[in-house]
Design an enzyme around this catalytic site. Structure first.
Site, PDB file in Angstrom:
ATOM      1  N   ASN A 194       0.977  -1.086   0.080  1.00  0.00           N
ATOM      2  CA  ASN A 194       0.075  -0.251   0.210  1.00  0.00           C
ATOM      3  C   ASN A 194       0.964   1.402  -0.275  1.00  0.00           C
ATOM      4  OD1 ASN A 194      -2.716  -0.919   0.112  1.00  0.00           O
ATOM      5  ND2 ASN A 194      -2.204  -1.493   2.835  1.00  0.00           N
ATOM      6  N   HIS A 390     -23.500   8.949  13.262  1.00  0.00           N
ATOM      7  CA  HIS A 390     -22.614   7.209  12.283  1.00  0.00           C
ATOM      8  C   HIS A 390     -23.839   7.098  11.700  1.00  0.00           C
ATOM      9  CE1 HIS A 390     -21.609   2.915  13.113  1.00  0.00           C
ATOM     10  NE2 HIS A 390     -20.697   3.938  12.576  1.00  0.00           N
ATOM     11  N   HIS A 391     -23.001   7.341  10.210  1.00  0.00           N
ATOM     12  CA  HIS A 391     -23.772   6.867   9.371  1.00  0.00           C
ATOM     13  C   HIS A 391     -22.978   4.665   9.001  1.00  0.00           C
ATOM     14  CE1 HIS A 391     -25.540  10.229   8.450  1.00  0.00           C
ATOM     15  NE2 HIS A 391     -26.089  10.109   8.694  1.00  0.00           N
ATOM     16  N   GLU A 392     -22.934   3.357   8.771  1.00  0.00           N
ATOM     17  CA  GLU A 392     -22.315   2.459   9.344  1.00  0.00           C
ATOM     18  C   GLU A 392     -23.156   2.239   7.554  1.00  0.00           C
ATOM     19  OE1 GLU A 392     -20.611   0.125   7.637  1.00  0.00           O
ATOM     20  OE2 GLU A 392     -19.730   0.686   9.866  1.00  0.00           O
ATOM     21  N   GLU A 464     -12.910   3.080   7.064  1.00  0.00           N
ATOM     22  CA  GLU A 464     -12.856   1.659   5.999  1.00  0.00           C
ATOM     23  C   GLU A 464     -12.264   3.157   4.840  1.00  0.00           C
ATOM     24  OE1 GLU A 464     -14.321   0.164   9.875  1.00  0.00           O
ATOM     25  OE2 GLU A 464     -15.488   1.706   8.416  1.00  0.00           O
ATOM     26  N   GLU A 488      -9.970  -0.977  18.741  1.00  0.00           N
ATOM     27  CA  GLU A 488      -9.985  -1.492  18.947  1.00  0.00           C
ATOM     28  C   GLU A 488      -9.588  -3.342  18.599  1.00  0.00           C
ATOM     29  OE1 GLU A 488     -10.988  -0.270  14.363  1.00  0.00           O
ATOM     30  OE2 GLU A 488     -10.180   0.080  16.014  1.00  0.00           O
TER      31      GLU A 488
END
Length: 682
Positions: A194, A390-392, A464, A488
């Site tokens: 990467n 929060h928007h997953e 992400e 996490e």
């Protein structure tokens, strides 16, 4: 084999036509130490770089292979030089927020204009723009306005041929969400990596390779060429498109006029110089948001760590985390402790579908019945605290994109100006079908989200993501991103959690690409769910991370009851800002230790964070960075018996008066330990 032979024959004919003639030109850095030279060698663009007359990069191939809208394939071995242009820039601009308030853009520029040797393609034009700074260089490919309107990029040949083989810190390119530990190996042992990568050069200097201003183009990756003659060469691999769930040859579809992202390389003698480089930001366009008054860096807490500790759930049920009751408790704690925001994950319908219980999709405008948005939004306003939404998406980028205006209008109605977005899926679904998130299609989606959010005065914390490339200069509502192996992992990782050395590596690797939502601030180190997994640090190490790892939206991640058990230590989190006047790496070694100092934006106070890996050590702090006058040094350091495995809570808190002229301060860091200091101007 036949196609390869034909290609080699064509290149040979081109080489004979130009009679091995070279067109060379060069540009130097403002201080004259770096020199970049451009060559056409047998019709192929090359560049080389030297420092103080010594070669750093040998002639390195560059260019693109693409197909025109007429179906003509343009290879990389048939160009001629038409003309060149030169320019110089020396200007200082002010950031909306950042690690510095003022940034100087000081560079010399060279543009080479190329045209094909093939007369059939005589109307096609390509330019390469080079910029050379005192601390590195950059280049990009530019297609000006021309007859060929639609181009398909099949390959990019940007490469780096090192005079001597470097050591490279990197992660593998298909690492999901970039969440891996950076590892150091010689270049010839690398596969595809990467971007970004950090290099320890053979002469003891340092380098950093990445891209800037990524817009409507796939993310750059890098791979090492095999074979003894190519053991010190890196080349570019663009993230490909997918069709019918299969990777295809096409990398980018562009419409002229068009400019690729910048490829840049920082070259410095020391790590403090490398960390201080602002080449990436200088390569991005100026801010496009006229009124930025609503863009405000802030600290926040949230109903989050309890879910990773499996005490609460995202979906509604007997242990639901985002309830009205819990949120009210967190809003009160935030208001009482000068924390500006509270994140609520799991507030909205759809988590049952995410967990595979049913086929429901997320709703971004429908709370669970036990989450009273009307009461909470009004209560947050009364207490002067902002709810961070929060928007997953579960990787359904196309559905989210269709809902953007509705979702952000809803946020605006309830006074929410910050959102954490998520794309937990190895392959996301865009308007172009299943795609790798860092492909051109994924990059287009993320840009759409940023620009739409700006219309509704919404700040973005993107999880992400595609790797950041400095777009926060142009769109400062893009505050922070994940793209990092964050806290996490210390809650549930099968390997027991990230080693102490991980956070000592990040400032020199991932953090060089821009702010990261690492989520520091764990105050409870026991893990009843997975006893073999834990945070590998002392409590003072967690405090220091608020200075060491930069994010303008900085989350203190632990549950409030754990902060209430350590009010004296929590005072540092209450005090430390997340917007800076200036920042300086005082000392450090990659993967070993870090000593970072930052001055509060618009103020006189300085803050210092120091961390170490598994090795306990003494650090020496030269206080000459302080301004005039006296400062009260409020010191949070590891206790004399502290170490991360058995005694992580052992802490000493002391104050003393210091000045910039005092003798250097020596402080002991425990194994996995740290030190956090507020220098309060008296």
């Amino acid at each position: 084999m036949f196609k390869k032979s034909v290609y080699l024959y064509i290149c040979l004919m081109v080489a004979l036509c130009v009679s091995c003639h070279r067109n060379a030109t060069s540009v130097s850095s403002p201080d004259g130490q770096l020199k970049l030279s451009f060559d056409l060698i047998d019709g192929v663009p090359h560049y080389s770089v030297s420092r103080d007359g010594q070669p750093v990069l040998l002639p390195s191939p560059m260019g693109l292979t693409f197909v025109t809208n007429d179906g003509d394939t343009v290879s990389n071995c048939g160009w001629q030089l038409s003309q060149t242009e030169s320019a110089s820039v020396d200007e200082t601009w002010e950031t909306v927020w950042g690690e510095e308030r003022l940034i100087r853009d000081y560079h010399n520029e060279l543009t080479v204009h190329l045209s094909p040797l093939n007369t059939k393609l005589s109307s096609l034009n390509l330019s390469i723009v080079f910029r050379v700074f005192n601390d590195g260089f950059a280049f990009r490919y530019v297609f000006p306005e021309q007859e060929a309107k639609q181009l398909t990029v099949l390959d990019e040949h940007s490469s780096y041929v090192f005079a001597e083989e470097p050591q490279i810190w990197s992660i593998p390119w298909r690492t999901e969400y970039y969440e891996a530990l950076f590892e150091k190996t010689p270049l010839h042992e690398k596969d595809t990596m990467n971007s970004p990568i950090t290099l320890e050069m053979a002469d003891g200097s340092y380098a950093f390779i990445h891209e800037a201003a990524l817009t409507d183009y796939p993310c750059q990756n890098l791979y090492a060429l095999n074979g003894s003659e190519a053991s010190s060469q890196l080349s570019t691999f663009l993230t490909p498109w997918m069709k019918d769930d299969q990777v295809i040859e096409d990398k980018a579809y562009v419409t002229t006029p068009f400019a690729t992202p910048w490829r840049f390389m920082i070259l410095t003698r020391t790590l403090p110089e490398m960390v201080a480089s602002r080449i990436m930001l200088n390569l991005n366009e100026p801010c496009k948001i006229e009124d930025t008054s609503w863009i405000r860096p802030m600290k926040f807490i949230g109903i989050w760590w309890g879910m990773h500790m499996r005490e609460w759930t995202w979906r509604q049920g007997p242990n639901h985390g985002a309830t009205t009751e819990h949120m009210k408790q967190y809003l009160d704690f935030a208001a009482d402790n000068h924390i500006q925001g509270v994140l609520a994950e799991g507030w909205n319908l759809g988590w049952e579908g995410y967990e595979g219980i049913n086929n429901d999709r997320f709703s971004f405008v429908t709370p669970y019945p036990d989450y009273d948005i009307n009461f909470l939004s009004e209560y947050a306003k009364q207490r002067g605290v902002q709810i961070v939404c929060h928007h997953e998406t579960s990787g359904r980028a196309n559905e989210y994109e269709a809902d953007l205006d509705t979702a952000y209008q809803y946020m605006q109605r309830y006074g929410m100006h910050a959102v954490k977005t998520g794309y937990v899926a190895p392959i996301i679904t865009t308007n172009d079908g299943h795609q790798i998130n860092r492909s051109q299609s994924g990059v287009r989606h993320y840009r759409k989200v940023i620009e739409t959010a700006a219309k509704y005065q919404v700040m973005i914390d993107n999880h992400e993501p595609a790797m950041p490339t400095g777009l926060q200069r142009t769109w400062p509502n893009l505050m922070t991103q994940e793209g990092i192996r964050g806290q996490e992992w210390n809650a549930w990782s099968a390997d027991g959690g990230s080693p102490c050395s991980h956070v000592c590596t990040l400032p020199f690797t991932r953090m060089m690409a821009g702010p990261a939502d690492y989520t520091p601030g764990v105050f409870a180190f026991e893990n009843p769910v997975i006893p073999g997994t834990r945070v590998h640090s002392t409590l003072c190490n967690q405090l220091a991370l608020f200075v060491v790892l930069y994010s303008p939206l900085q989350m203190a991640c632990d549950k409030i009851e754990n902060y209430q058990k350590h009010p004296a230590e929590f005072q540092f989190i209450k005090d430390v800002p997340c917007d800076w006047e200036q920042s300086r790496l005082l000392d450090g070694q990659i993967g070993e230790y870090v000593v970072m100092a930052r001055q509060e934006r618009g103020g006189n106070d300085w803050y210092l964070g120091a961390i170490t890996n598994e090795t306990a050590r003494d650090i020496t702090i030269d206080l000459s960075f302080l301004g005039e006058g006296e400062y009260e040094a409020q010191i949070y350091r590891d206790g004399d018996d502290a170490e991360w495995q058995e005694r992580p809570y052992s802490t000493n808190i002391e104050t003393r008066v210091v000045t910039a002229n005092d003798q250097p301060m020596t402080i002991r860091l425990a194994s996995g330990g740290g030190c956090a200091i507020r220098f309060k101007k008296l």
